[in-house]
Design a protein around this motif. Structure first.
Motif, PDB file in Angstrom:
ATOM      1  N   PRO A  43       0.818  -1.224   0.000  1.00 36.56           N
ATOM      2  CA  PRO A  43       0.000   0.000   0.000  1.00 36.56           C
ATOM      3  C   PRO A  43       0.852   1.274   0.000  1.00 36.56           C
ATOM      4  O   PRO A  43       1.934   1.313   0.578  1.00 36.56           O
ATOM      5  N   GLU A  44       0.325   2.294  -0.641  1.00 35.67           N
ATOM      6  CA  GLU A  44       0.994   3.595  -0.698  1.00 35.67           C
ATOM      7  C   GLU A  44       1.011   4.258   0.675  1.00 35.67           C
ATOM      8  O   GLU A  44       1.969   4.929   1.038  1.00 35.67           O
ATOM      9  N   HIS A  45      -0.076   4.091   1.441  1.00 38.13           N
ATOM     10  CA  HIS A  45      -0.212   4.737   2.750  1.00 38.13           C
ATOM     11  C   HIS A  45      -0.015   3.737   3.881  1.00 38.13           C
ATOM     12  O   HIS A  45      -0.050   2.524   3.667  1.00 38.13           O
ATOM     13  N   HIS A  46       0.160   4.282   5.092  1.00 38.26           N
ATOM     14  CA  HIS A  46       0.359   3.439   6.272  1.00 38.26           C
ATOM     15  C   HIS A  46      -0.757   3.579   7.288  1.00 38.26           C
ATOM     16  O   HIS A  46      -0.787   2.851   8.280  1.00 38.26           O
ATOM     17  N   VAL A  47      -1.644   4.521   7.080  1.00 36.64           N
ATOM     18  CA  VAL A  47      -2.738   4.780   8.016  1.00 36.64           C
ATOM     19  C   VAL A  47      -4.057   4.661   7.261  1.00 36.64           C
ATOM     20  O   VAL A  47      -4.216   5.233   6.179  1.00 36.64           O
ATOM     21  N   PHE A  48      -4.988   3.915   7.845  1.00 33.67           N
ATOM     22  CA  PHE A  48      -6.282   3.669   7.214  1.00 33.67           C
ATOM     23  C   PHE A  48      -7.396   3.787   8.233  1.00 33.67           C
ATOM     24  O   PHE A  48      -7.228   3.388   9.384  1.00 33.67           O
ATOM     25  N   HIS A  49      -8.515   4.322   7.817  1.00 33.26           N
ATOM     26  CA  HIS A  49      -9.715   4.320   8.649  1.00 33.26           C
ATOM     27  C   HIS A  49     -10.387   2.968   8.459  1.00 33.26           C
ATOM     28  O   HIS A  49     -10.662   2.561   7.327  1.00 33.26           O
ATOM     29  N   ILE A  50     -10.649   2.296   9.567  1.00 35.85           N
ATOM     30  CA  ILE A  50     -11.335   1.011   9.517  1.00 35.85           C
ATOM     31  C   ILE A  50     -12.644   1.166  10.269  1.00 35.85           C
ATOM     32  O   ILE A  50     -12.676   1.628  11.404  1.00 35.85           O
ATOM     33  N   GLY A  51     -13.705   0.792   9.616  1.00 36.48           N
ATOM     34  CA  GLY A  51     -15.034   0.876  10.210  1.00 36.48           C
ATOM     35  C   GLY A  51     -15.994   0.147   9.306  1.00 36.48           C
ATOM     36  O   GLY A  51     -15.586  -0.568   8.388  1.00 36.48           O
ATOM     37  N   SER A  52     -17.258   0.368   9.547  1.00 38.22           N
ATOM     38  CA  SER A  52     -18.256  -0.231   8.661  1.00 38.22           C
ATOM     39  C   SER A  52     -18.477   0.667   7.447  1.00 38.22           C
ATOM     40  O   SER A  52     -18.906   0.208   6.398  1.00 38.22           O
ATOM     41  N   GLY A  53     -18.204   1.974   7.627  1.00 38.38           N
ATOM     42  CA  GLY A  53     -18.472   2.930   6.560  1.00 38.38           C
ATOM     43  C   GLY A  53     -19.957   3.180   6.373  1.00 38.38           C
ATOM     44  O   GLY A  53     -20.377   3.781   5.402  1.00 38.38           O
ATOM     45  N   ARG A  54     -20.755   2.710   7.325  1.00 36.19           N
ATOM     46  CA  ARG A  54     -22.214   2.834   7.230  1.00 36.19           C
ATOM     47  C   ARG A  54     -22.752   3.649   8.397  1.00 36.19           C
ATOM     48  O   ARG A  54     -22.236   3.593   9.504  1.00 36.19           O
ATOM     49  N   ARG A  55     -23.838   4.366   8.119  1.00 33.47           N
ATOM     50  CA  ARG A  55     -24.497   5.186   9.139  1.00 33.47           C
ATOM     51  C   ARG A  55     -25.562   4.350   9.847  1.00 33.47           C
ATOM     52  O   ARG A  55     -26.442   3.801   9.201  1.00 33.47           O
ATOM     53  N   HIS A  56     -25.462   4.263  11.173  1.00 29.78           N
ATOM     54  CA  HIS A  56     -26.486   3.587  11.977  1.00 29.78           C
ATOM     55  C   HIS A  56     -26.809   4.445  13.185  1.00 29.78           C
ATOM     56  O   HIS A  56     -25.921   5.085  13.747  1.00 29.78           O
ATOM     57  N   THR A  57     -28.053   4.422  13.588  1.00 32.77           N
ATOM     58  CA  THR A  57     -28.434   5.131  14.805  1.00 32.77           C
ATOM     59  C   THR A  57     -28.350   4.183  15.993  1.00 32.77           C
ATOM     60  O   THR A  57     -28.356   2.952  15.831  1.00 32.77           O
ATOM     61  N   VAL A  58     -28.293   4.764  17.170  1.00 36.09           N
ATOM     62  CA  VAL A  58     -28.306   3.968  18.396  1.00 36.09           C
ATOM     63  C   VAL A  58     -29.603   3.152  18.454  1.00 36.09           C
ATOM     64  O   VAL A  58     -29.598   1.990  18.859  1.00 36.09           O
ATOM     65  N   ARG A  59     -30.681   3.737  17.996  1.00 37.18           N
ATOM     66  CA  ARG A  59     -31.968   3.014  17.974  1.00 37.18           C
ATOM     67  C   ARG A  59     -31.899   1.794  17.052  1.00 37.18           C
ATOM     68  O   ARG A  59     -32.410   0.727  17.374  1.00 37.18           O
ATOM     69  N   GLU A  60     -31.255   1.943  15.893  1.00 39.06           N
ATOM     70  CA  GLU A  60     -31.089   0.798  14.989  1.00 39.06           C
ATOM     71  C   GLU A  60     -30.272  -0.315  15.648  1.00 39.06           C
ATOM     72  O   GLU A  60     -30.578  -1.500  15.484  1.00 39.06           O
ATOM     73  N   PHE A  61     -29.245   0.080  16.398  1.00 37.09           N
ATOM     74  CA  PHE A  61     -28.452  -0.910  17.125  1.00 37.09           C
ATOM     75  C   PHE A  61     -29.334  -1.646  18.128  1.00 37.09           C
ATOM     76  O   PHE A  61     -29.319  -2.877  18.199  1.00 37.09           O
ATOM     77  N   ALA A  62     -30.117  -0.898  18.888  1.00 40.21           N
ATOM     78  CA  ALA A  62     -31.008  -1.512  19.871  1.00 40.21           C
ATOM     79  C   ALA A  62     -32.003  -2.453  19.192  1.00 40.21           C
ATOM     80  O   ALA A  62     -32.259  -3.562  19.689  1.00 40.21           O
ATOM     81  N   ASP A  63     -32.550  -2.044  18.062  1.00 42.55           N
ATOM     82  CA  ASP A  63     -33.494  -2.896  17.329  1.00 42.55           C
ATOM     83  C   ASP A  63     -32.823  -4.179  16.849  1.00 42.55           C
ATOM     84  O   ASP A  63     -33.432  -5.254  16.874  1.00 42.55           O
ATOM     85  N   ALA A  64     -31.579  -4.081  16.415  1.00 39.21           N
ATOM     86  CA  ALA A  64     -30.851  -5.266  15.967  1.00 39.21           C
ATOM     87  C   ALA A  64     -30.576  -6.216  17.133  1.00 39.21           C
ATOM     88  O   ALA A  64     -30.635  -7.434  16.975  1.00 39.21           O
ATOM     89  N   VAL A  65     -30.295  -5.659  18.311  1.00 39.16           N
ATOM     90  CA  VAL A  65     -30.110  -6.502  19.502  1.00 39.16           C
ATOM     91  C   VAL A  65     -31.421  -7.206  19.834  1.00 39.16           C
ATOM     92  O   VAL A  65     -31.441  -8.420  20.100  1.00 39.16           O
ATOM     93  N   LYS A  66     -32.524  -6.484  19.794  1.00 40.51           N
ATOM     94  CA  LYS A  66     -33.825  -7.091  20.072  1.00 40.51           C
ATOM     95  C   LYS A  66     -34.147  -8.209  19.091  1.00 40.51           C
ATOM     96  O   LYS A  66     -34.748  -9.220  19.467  1.00 40.51           O
ATOM     97  N   ALA A  67     -33.749  -8.045  17.834  1.00 42.81           N
ATOM     98  CA  ALA A  67     -33.993  -9.088  16.831  1.00 42.81           C
ATOM     99  C   ALA A  67     -33.140 -10.331  17.106  1.00 42.81           C
ATOM    100  O   ALA A  67     -33.582 -11.456  16.887  1.00 42.81           O
TER     101      ALA A  67
END
Length: 143
Positions: A43-67
């Motif tokens: 790779p050309e660079h040595h530093v990278f952002h690692i994440g999902s790259g997706r927007r989620h709300t805290v409520r969506e997280f809670a709903d996914a836990v409930k599911a």
């Protein structure tokens, strides 16, 4: 939220259900390390952002836990800033560089990640640990 749900402990997040965050699963982070080690060409660079790259709300997280955990008792209030850390504490990672140079793409959606987490805890015999807020209010946040 996940481990409290597995233990049957109700979780209350008084505010912040509308806050948007990049929720990243540990197995996706591990996958990014493998991508970095195996990247060809170097790779050309040595530093990278690692994440999902997706927007989620805290409520969506809670709903996914409930599911994923039937009977989970989670109450999330409206608004932003569930941790009282100010607006700069919440963001979505731009994973473009990691994708372009490492070939990194998250392997799990939010819902898949939570289900996988629950499955692995069971498979490995890991007992859930109750999460207590800094204020000592059981599974409550924002008090």
């Amino acid at each position: 939220m996940v481990e409290n749900a597995l233990l049957g402990i109700p979780t209350v997040v008084e505010k912040g259900g509308d806050e948007i965050m990049d929720m990243t699963y540990a197995r996706d982070v591990a996958h990014s390390v493998v991508c970095g080690v195996l990247a060809e060409p170097t790779p050309e660079h040595h530093v990278f952002h690692i994440g999902s790259g997706r927007r989620h709300t805290v409520r969506e997280f809670a709903d996914a836990v409930k599911a994923a955990v039937p009977g989970a008792k989670i109450d999330v209030g409206p608004g932003r800033d569930p941790r009282n850390m100010g607006p700069r504490a919440y963001y979505v990672m731009d994973i473009t560089r990691a994708n372009n140079e490492l070939g990194y793409q998250p392997q799990f959606t939010l819902e898949e990640a939570i289900k996988d987490w629950v499955t692995w805890m069971d498979r490995l015999g890991i007992k859930p640990t109750p999460i207590v807020s800094a204020g000592g209010n059981g599974g409550s946040y924002g008090r």
